[in-house]
Design a protein around this motif. Structure first.
Motif, short mmCIF file in Angstrom:
data_model
loop_
_atom_site.label_atom_id
_atom_site.label_comp_id
_atom_site.label_asym_id
_atom_site.label_seq_id
_atom_site.Cartn_x
_atom_site.Cartn_y
_atom_site.Cartn_z
N LEU A 23 0.82 -1.21 0.00
CA LEU A 23 0.00 0.00 0.00
C LEU A 23 0.86 1.26 0.00
O LEU A 23 0.70 2.14 -0.84
CB LEU A 23 -0.91 -0.03 1.24
N LYS A 35 -6.00 3.38 -1.28
CA LYS A 35 -6.24 4.22 -0.11
C LYS A 35 -5.93 3.49 1.19
O LYS A 35 -6.07 2.27 1.28
CB LYS A 35 -7.70 4.65 -0.06
N LEU A 36 -5.57 4.28 2.18
CA LEU A 36 -5.31 3.71 3.49
C LEU A 36 -6.53 3.88 4.38
O LEU A 36 -7.03 4.99 4.54
CB LEU A 36 -4.10 4.41 4.11
N GLY A 37 -7.00 2.77 4.93
CA GLY A 37 -8.14 2.87 5.83
C GLY A 37 -7.89 2.21 7.18
O GLY A 37 -8.46 2.60 8.18
N CYS A 38 -7.05 1.17 7.19
CA CYS A 38 -6.88 0.48 8.47
C CYS A 38 -5.48 -0.11 8.63
O CYS A 38 -4.98 -0.25 9.72
CB CYS A 38 -7.90 -0.64 8.61
N GLU A 39 -4.87 -0.49 7.53
CA GLU A 39 -3.59 -1.19 7.53
C GLU A 39 -3.62 -2.48 8.35
O GLU A 39 -2.60 -2.92 8.87
CB GLU A 39 -2.45 -0.26 8.00
N GLY A 41 -5.77 -5.06 6.92
CA GLY A 41 -6.38 -6.03 6.00
C GLY A 41 -7.89 -6.15 6.12
O GLY A 41 -8.48 -7.05 5.55
N ASP A 42 -8.51 -5.23 6.85
CA ASP A 42 -9.94 -5.37 7.10
C ASP A 42 -10.84 -4.53 6.21
O ASP A 42 -11.98 -4.91 5.99
CB ASP A 42 -10.24 -5.00 8.56
N CYS A 43 -10.34 -3.36 5.76
CA CYS A 43 -11.29 -2.43 5.15
C CYS A 43 -11.31 -2.49 3.63
O CYS A 43 -12.27 -2.07 3.00
CB CYS A 43 -11.01 -1.00 5.61
N GLY A 44 -10.22 -2.95 3.01
CA GLY A 44 -10.23 -3.10 1.57
C GLY A 44 -10.09 -1.83 0.76
O GLY A 44 -10.18 -1.87 -0.46
N SER A 45 -9.85 -0.70 1.40
CA SER A 45 -9.68 0.51 0.58
C SER A 45 -8.35 0.46 -0.17
O SER A 45 -8.11 1.26 -1.06
CB SER A 45 -9.80 1.79 1.40
N CYS A 46 -7.52 -0.49 0.18
CA CYS A 46 -6.21 -0.61 -0.47
C CYS A 46 -6.18 -1.78 -1.46
O CYS A 46 -5.11 -2.23 -1.84
CB CYS A 46 -5.15 -0.83 0.60
N ASN A 56 -5.43 -7.25 -0.31
CA ASN A 56 -5.37 -6.01 0.46
C ASN A 56 -3.90 -5.62 0.55
O ASN A 56 -3.13 -6.27 1.26
CB ASN A 56 -5.98 -6.20 1.85
N CYS A 58 -2.22 -3.56 2.00
CA CYS A 58 -1.59 -3.20 3.28
C CYS A 58 -1.07 -4.42 4.01
O CYS A 58 -0.21 -4.29 4.89
CB CYS A 58 -2.57 -2.43 4.17
S1 FES Z 1 -5.95 -0.31 4.46
FE1 FES Z 1 -7.65 -1.38 5.18
S2 FES Z 1 -7.41 -3.30 4.22
FE2 FES Z 1 -5.68 -2.27 3.67
#
Ligand code: FES
Ligand SMILES: Cc1cc2nc3c(=O)[nH]c(=O)nc-3n(C[C@H](O)[C@H](O)[C@H](O)COP(=O)(O)OP(=O)(O)OC[C@H]3O[C@@H](n4cnc5c(N)ncnc54)[C@H](O)[C@@H]3O)c2cc1C
Ligand code: FES
Lengths: 155, 765, 293
Positions: A23, A35-39, A41-46, A56, A58
């Motif tokens: 990411l 995009k960064l949302g959680c780093e 592996g949960d949110c999938g914006s990456c 994912n 990140c």
């Molecule tokens: S930043 Fe959320 S899954 Fe990668």
């Protein structure tokens, strides 16, 4: 360290740190759709494609991408299937804040590449790694099924 | 008439967002940018005696480390509210005393992220660890242990004397006396968890000093104008030196109605004369951003045998955490936005909001109402059960109707006396009918497994549209050569689609196509003032300003053309991109613009402001169909129906999207979401692995009706839609669980274990 | 960000072990990295095993199934060798592990070597009598998977490499089901149970009940297994099933944490075990493997 990979279809050399995630490396390479949302592996914006599979980025080491192909939304802007997905997402009102949209698009693209006739459940499975806090997923799922319907597969 | 309002025009920013264009705060990286990182307190309560950054500063790439010695202790509140803010001034940029696990201790600025992170590990801090109090009742009792020692200069909190951050005691009628006359009095206690907004884009800001020595702050915020004012105070520089730019925002939900990171990047940018960026990790979001206040609510309700609610008391005890952002007003809303649903003659509303050494609470979509609505709507079911009356009938008998006065709002404003509120528009009755029909009320479907039981539940909800007499916004409309207009507003699009809705209102008023409106929102240098995106105010309040400004522009043009055509300007019709006079002469908007700019030589342009002394309530009736696993306690929501009155629907798809998103958040509130804080004040689940928000797989079938009304005080009859649908899901679902298995969860989230435990207790009793 | 000094790529199992032992400093294997990047441990370098040739899936002529350690969970959900073994029970477990994009890179080996009590692949593989293959620089060892785990985040590996696991052909003919109990749809297991039943002349044989997330390591509920062995599955088994479920609940040793209490976990072992046995018995009566759902 430097790695070589196929980034959005082009052979590319990337300067990365050994412990960096993909990411951060991709954003460093101006792939701002990632995009960064959680780093975690949960949110999938990456979400990006690694050798064609959604990952994912990140929770993938940048170094792992060496010698492989990585595709981001930037690399698919000219792709007809991606364009259809984008249009449908926009038309159905599936884009609210839009922060999750690139990741969702990649997941849906990967799904429809592998399965032209997904069910509602299949679409939701494919989106299980893409958190969206705005839409409640109704319209993104609707959009994906609408595109699938045009691919000849009934759902 | 031109038909733009009420249609599903393409959301104005959707295409660029779907292309992943670099439009968010962090997608822009000024050359020479430094990365900031915050060192956070590992102690819930500790004096920060000394910070030794020698080793940290020796790390390659580290530029600066600051702590409280480097800053001036200017008291302020970080709540983004109109001045004078109804939140206590209890915060300084870098505190001398850490008040929760996660409070700011030091800030690093470095050339790279990794250098900043390495430095964090090397900063040595000497703390004097103090006794911490994380239980709100204990905090309220203790006067020997003060979380805030300095008195609040404006006396909102009792800082310096006790840990009472906010207190309310308002009564209409006489509840105690009335309860004695009732046939039945029901008292129950409800418990609400801390939850987090969890916008997917974290808090992120960057600041730099430009060539004119001005501070430019690019930030993901809901409140650009409040932010400018707050930064000026904290940094001790004039507002004129500050420009706040809000790019696209990846969700806010109230959590960005607050200054969370902007002061740090601004301070460092001014100090170092370099661009500085700070982005929260998800961990920081869950530990150091803002939470929905946890509350305990005692409901006491007196009814007559026929179901008439005579008296209602709501006693709220709340935990604001270490700082009192929004402490008074969120808690105020818990009663004010909720109790009027059943306008009994006697209503008593009490709040005690405690400072504790827990993470900070603040604004989150619904702003106190989800807590109150949960308590009240569960309680109505309980009262019905005790009365032996149908729960739907009890609601129908008592709920607020057209022309009714909301008894509480006059007593309770935003920290001062409020304004009388009368319901001028409501379709609540029809919402109930439509919702019942869609969910199959009274006609429970069979469970799908032998060990499942099925139940139905409902809840009614109301909210507001802006804060009456407080919220206002400005709009400027300017005509261009080609007949397009620039619409500049301070109103803040954070993903909810306000830019689109405001552009629609402008196009409608000017009789031009929607795509002729070029909207710019929220740049404090270029757009008029607006309080920001909160309190469901944007369509109703800012929309009012847009309509007024567009109308003024139209009047200017009509004046010009009236003279040219020698007709009454009032007779001109603006529609379909042209202006037509009664005898049939017509000009396209482009020709009108050319005429104005090159012949009349004036710039048609208008700026207007709008404030409303009313806050018309949007309404919702929400229904859940659930199955409960009688052995595991798992709850599966099969269908969820929302029927919502948000006045005129300006953009149906966006409004539905607001409802669907709110329901997803409400579902999480009901079933999974809880920021777990242990007795020491530590968050146990600071990541999405354990802080569960709804995924696509968790969502039931959603059915949404928008049952239109026309609100006389709203632009084209519009009210608000963003918050009201988050209120009902939790009580509707918990009521449905109770309908299914006969046990009530007084505490949410109704996790499998809690439901299982409640069933066990029932079995053994 | 993970502060690593070096990232190494291994080209074979032996190479992987050698690169790990070479130093300097502390090294770790990395496969998918979905666990390591989540909460990066302190270490100096990693050795990437995703190119070490241990990602293959293979069936031996006599029907044993070999799953390479670096095979991804997504591969396990889709590959016909796996979906066709024991009614697809392994695929089913893999499909409920993490989310879709995580499964693209997360590996079987990473899941097992990570050795979380809640590792989702362990119970089903234990129920199918999996054997682990472990590589040193110059020799290989094999041990039953059930003995692989020594504590939370601890295994017998030391600085050796997990090459893969093998499932015996006989296990492939058992009926097998696994289930994970979670708070929301996609979540860490609060409790995970896998049941596999073999049969011999109308009676239960080779009964396996494996439990996850309810003890420091994944474990077998041996007493419950014994209680069911030799049961005539055409008779009314209701009481026997309830008994076995109760016994299994007594065999676990769960903790209370912020996700669930020990008391709840224990009771859920009972509930899930009972349901899975009953469903497996139905499968048997219907004459085969009813799938893993
Ligand atoms: S930043 Fe959320 S899954 Fe990668
Ligand atoms: C969003 C998300 C959701 C998840 N959900 C689940 C879930 O539901 N259930 C679940 O069980 N897990 C879950 N996980 C955890 C994790 O992804 C899985 O356990 C995964 O299978 C780990 O595999 P990996 O290849 O990514 O491991 P890695 O991170 O590469 O490695 C994990 C550990 O195993 C060691 N290791 C890896 N391969 C070998 C080998 N061949 N020999 C010796 N040691 C080795 C590594 O040194 C490391 O210590 C989740 C993770 C994420 C990010
Ligand atoms: S549209 Fe905002 S997170 Fe999905």
């Amino acid at each position: 360290m430097t790695i070589e990979l196929i980034l959005d279809g082009k052979r590319t050399a990337l300067e990365i740190l050994p412990g960096q995630n993909l990411l951060q490396a991709l954003r460093g390479a101006s792939r701002f759709s990632v995009k960064l949302g959680c780093e975690t592996g949960d949110c999938g914006s990456c979400t990006v494609l690694l050798d064609g599979e959604p990952v994912n980025s990140c929770v993938v080491a940048a170094a792992r991408a060496a010698g492989r192909s990585v595709t981001t939304l930037e690399g698919l802007l000219g792709d007809p299937l991606m364009q259809r997905l984008q249009r449908e997402l926009v038309d159905k009102g599936a884009v609210q804040c839009g922060y999750c949209s690139p990741g969702m698009l990649i997941s849906l693209y990967a799904l429809l590449k592998q399965d032209e006739a997904p069910t509602d459940r299949d679409v939701r499975e494919a989106l299980s790694g893409n958190l969206c806090r705005c839409t409640g997923y109704v319209k993104p799922v609707e959009a994906a099924l609408a595109v699938a319907a045009t691919l000849g597969g009934a759902s | 008439m031109n038909k733009v309002v009420g249609t599903n025009v393409t959301k104005i920013d959707a295409v660029k967002l779907a292309r992943g264009e670099p439009v968010f705060t962090d997608d822009h990286r000024p050359p020479g940018m430094l990365y900031a990182k915050v060192l956070r307190s590992p102690h819930a309560h500790a004096r920060i005696l000394e910070v030794d950054a020698t080793a940290a500063l020796a790390v390659d790439g580290v530029v600066d480390v600051i702590w409280h010695r480097d800053t001036r202790p200017i008291l302020h509140t970080r709540a983004g509210q109109s001045y004078p803010e109804p939140s206590p001034y209890d915060t300084v940029m870098m505190p001398e005393k850490a008040r929760f696990i996660g409070d700011r201790v030091a800030v690093v600025a470095a050339e790279t992220l990794i250098a900043a992170e390495r430095a964090l590990d090397l900063i040595e801090v000497k703390y004097e660890v103090l006794e911490a109090v994380t239980d709100m009742d204990e905090a309220l009792r203790r006067t020997d242990l003060l979380i805030h020692e300095t008195p609040d200069p404006r006396g909102i909190s009792q800082a310096g004397r006790s840990n009472l951050a906010a207190h309310i005691d308002k009564q209409v009628g006489d509840v105690d006396a009335a309860l004695k006359t009732c046939d039945l009095v029901v008292e129950r206690t409800y418990f609400l968890p801390k939850v987090q907004a969890s916008h997917i884009e974290p808090h992120v800001s960057m600041a730099w000093v430009d060539e004119d020595d001005r501070l430019i702050v690019r930030t993901s915020t809901q409140i650009p104008f409040h932010l400018r004012r707050m930064l000026a105070r904290i940094l001790e520089i004039p507002e004129a030196r500050i420009r706040v730019i809000k790019p696209r925002v990846g969700g806010g939900f109230g959590d960005k109605q607050e200054l969370v990171v902007e002061d740090l990047v601004s301070f460092l940018a001014l100090r170092l004369r370099r661009p500085v960026r700070l982005e929260f990790t998800r961990h920081e979001e869950l530990v150091a951003a803002r939470l929905r206040h946890s509350q305990r609510i005692v409901m006491t309700t007196g009814v007559m045998k026929d179901g008439t609610i005579v008296a209602n008391r709501m006693h709220v005890t709340a935990d604001t955490g270490a700082y009192g952002s929004h402490a008074l007003t969120v808690q105020g809303n818990t009663g004010q936005k909720v109790l009027p649903m059943y306008p009994a003659k006697n209503i008593h509303f009490i709040v005690d909001c405690a400072y504790t050494n827990n993470p900070i609470s603040g604004a989150f979509r619904g702003y106190g109402a989800p807590q109150g609505c949960f308590a009240l709507e569960c309680h109505i079911d309980e009262v019905a059960r005790e009365l032996g009356m149908d729960r739907l009938e009890l609601r129908k008998k008592n709920h607020i109707r057209l022309g009714d006065t909301d008894p509480l709002s006059a007593k309770l404003g935003e920290g001062k006396e409020g304004l009388v509120r009368v319901v001028h528009s409501t379709s609540l009755e029809e919402c109930i009918v439509r919702g019942c029909e869609a969910i199959g009320w009274g006609d429970k479907r069979p469970p799908t497994q032998p060990y499942f039981k099925r139940g139905l539940g409902m809840a009614l909800a109301m909210q507001g549209s802006g804060i009456a007499g407080v919220d206002w916004g400005g709009a400027t409309v300017k005509l261009n050569d080609d007949g397009s207009v620039n619409l500049t507003v301070g109103a803040t699009d954070i993903g909810q689609g306000s830019d689109t809705v405001l552009a629609q209102l402008c196009a409608e008023e000017l009789g031009i196509p929607y795509d002729k409106v070029l909207i710019l929102s929220s740049d404090t240098d270029f757009t008029p003032f607006d309080v920001g995106a909160y309190a469901s105010s944007t369509t109703y309040v800012s929309g009012g300003a847009v309509v007024k400004a567009a109308r003024r522009l139209r009047e200017q043009l009509a004046g010009l053309l009236g003279t040219k055509w020698e007709c009454d300007p009032g007779d001109l019709v603006f529609s379909e991109g042209s202006v037509t006079e009664p005898r049939g002469r017509s000009m396209t908007m482009q020709d009108v613009a050319l005429f104005a700019l090159y012949e009349a030589k004036i710039q048609p342009m208008a700026t207007e402001s709008h404030m409303s002394n009313e806050s018309p309530p949007p309404f919702a009736a929400q229904f859940a169909d659930v199955e409960v696993d009688t052995e595991t306690g798992q709850v599966f929501v099969r269908k969820f129906v929302s029927a919502v009155d948000c006045g005129t629907v300006v953009h149906p798809r966006l409004a539905e999207g607001q409802v669907e998103g709110a329901v997803a958040q409400g579902l999480g509130y009901a079933l999974w979401e809880e920021v777990l804080v242990d007795r020491a004040g530590k968050v146990l689940n600071p990541h999405f692995l354990d802080y569960k928000i709804a995924t696509a797989l968790d969502m039931p079938e959603l059915v949404t009706f928008l049952v239109e009304t026309s609100e006389p005080s709203g632009p084209y009859g519009a009210k608000a839609a963003g918050e009201v649908p988050i209120d009902g899901p939790a009580p509707a679902i918990v009521n449905a669980i109770c309908d299914a298995v006969g046990v009530r969860c007084y505490r949410i989230p109704a996790t499998p274990e809690r439901v299982w435990r409640a069933m066990k207790e029932q079995e053994s009793s | 960000m993970w502060d690593l000094k070096e990232y190494r790529y291994a080209s074979s199992p032996e190479d992987a072990v050698a690169l790990l032992r070479k130093g300097p400093g502390r090294g770790m294997f990395i496969a998918g990295g979905t666990d390591l990047l989540l909460f990066p441990p302190a270490c100096d370098f990693v050795v990437d095993v995703s190119r070490a040739g241990i990602d293959r899936l293979a069936a031996t002529p006599d029907g044993d199934l070999f799953l390479g350690a670096a095979a991804t969970l997504h591969t396990l959900t889709t590959d016909p060798l796996v979906t066709g073994f024991a009614g697809g029970a392994v695929s089913h477990a893999a499909a409920h592990c993490g989310n879709r994009p995580v499964r693209s890179t997360a590996t079987l080996g990473g899941n097992l070597c990570n050795a979380l009590p809640s590792a989702d692949m362990a119970p089903v593989l234990i129920a199918l009598d999996a054997t682990c293959y472990i590589a040193d620089v110059d020799n290989q060892e094999s041990i039953p998977l059930v003995d692989f785990f020594t504590g939370p985040r601890r295994t017998v590996l030391g600085d050796r490499l997990l090459v893969g696991v093998a499932l015996p052909a006989e296990a492939g003919r058992r009926v097998c089901r696994s289930r994970k109990l979670t708070r929301s749809a996609e979540d860490i297991s609060l409790v995970q149970v896998a049941v596999a039943l073999g049969m011999e002349g109308g009676r239960l044989d080779q009964v396996r009940i494996a439990l996850g997330a309810v003890a420091p390591v994944p474990l077998r509920a041996g007493l419950a297994e014994t209680a069911l062995t030799d049961l005539d599955y055409h008779s009314d088994c209701t009481a026997a099933v309830a008994d076995a479920a109760e016994i299994a609940a007594g065999e676990c040793d769960p903790i209370s944490d912020h996700r669930a209490s020990a008391e709840y976990r224990r009771d859920m072992v009972r509930v899930l075990t009972g349901r899975l046995i009953a469903e497996c018995l139905d499968d048997l009566r219907r004459g085969g493997n009813g799938g893993a759902a």
